[in-house]
Design a protein around this motif. Structure first.
Motif, short mmCIF file in Angstrom:
data_model
loop_
_atom_site.label_atom_id
_atom_site.label_comp_id
_atom_site.label_asym_id
_atom_site.label_seq_id
_atom_site.Cartn_x
_atom_site.Cartn_y
_atom_site.Cartn_z
N ASN A 13 8.63 -2.80 -0.67
CA ASN A 13 8.62 -1.98 -1.87
C ASN A 13 7.26 -2.17 -2.57
N ASP A 14 6.25 -1.48 -2.05
CA ASP A 14 4.89 -1.65 -2.55
C ASP A 14 4.72 -1.16 -3.99
N GLY A 15 5.47 -0.17 -4.39
CA GLY A 15 5.38 0.34 -5.77
C GLY A 15 5.81 -0.71 -6.78
N ALA A 16 6.95 -1.35 -6.52
CA ALA A 16 7.43 -2.40 -7.42
C ALA A 16 6.51 -3.61 -7.37
N ALA A 17 5.94 -3.88 -6.21
CA ALA A 17 5.00 -5.01 -6.09
C ALA A 17 3.78 -4.75 -6.97
N ALA A 76 -4.31 -5.15 -1.14
CA ALA A 76 -3.05 -4.47 -0.84
C ALA A 76 -3.32 -3.04 -0.37
N ASN A 77 -4.43 -2.47 -0.81
CA ASN A 77 -4.75 -1.09 -0.44
C ASN A 77 -5.49 -0.98 0.88
N ARG A 78 -5.86 -2.11 1.45
CA ARG A 78 -6.55 -2.10 2.74
C ARG A 78 -5.58 -1.78 3.87
#
Length: 122
Positions: A86-90, A115-117
């Protein structure tokens, strides 16, 4: 004799009033934070979903009581959400950590940048 009695009365009052003092309230509410973090690392991250619910409940309780959550709580939640995909909540929790604790900004910015890599296939 009068001086001894006077000193005794002053000492008794000082000790009596000092005993009535209450302990200062802690700056942060740590109640249900350290245990789950320890358990997470002890169990090699096995119970991420369970810990998320515990820590989210702690955040809600702290908010309702007007107490501050400790440093690292949102960052740990970000780690847990990331583990579950759940990258959005992270990201949301990393931003909350940075806003609450500005001294963490360089590290949080580093995490957000990485995280965006794109993940490399090893």
């Amino acid at each position: 004799m009068k001086t001894v009695v006077y000193k005794w009365v002053v000492l008794s009052l000082a000790l009596g009033l000092g005993g009535c003092a209450t302990a200062p309230k802690p700056l942060y509410q740590w109640s249900n934070y350290q245990g789950p973090v320890y358990q997470y690392f002890k169990d090699n991250g096995a119970s991420a979903a369970e810990q998320i619910s515990l820590l989210e409940a702690q955040l809600q309780k702290n908010k309702a009581m007007g107490e501050l959550s400790p440093p690292g709580l949102h960052a740990h939640l970000a780690l847990l959400y990331s583990k579950l995909g759940n990258d959005g909540a992270a990201r949301e929790n990393l931003l909350a950590e940075r806003n609450l604790f500005p001294e963490s900004a360089p590290y949080i910015d580093f995490l957000l940048k990485n995280a965006n890599r794109p993940k490399s296939d090893s």
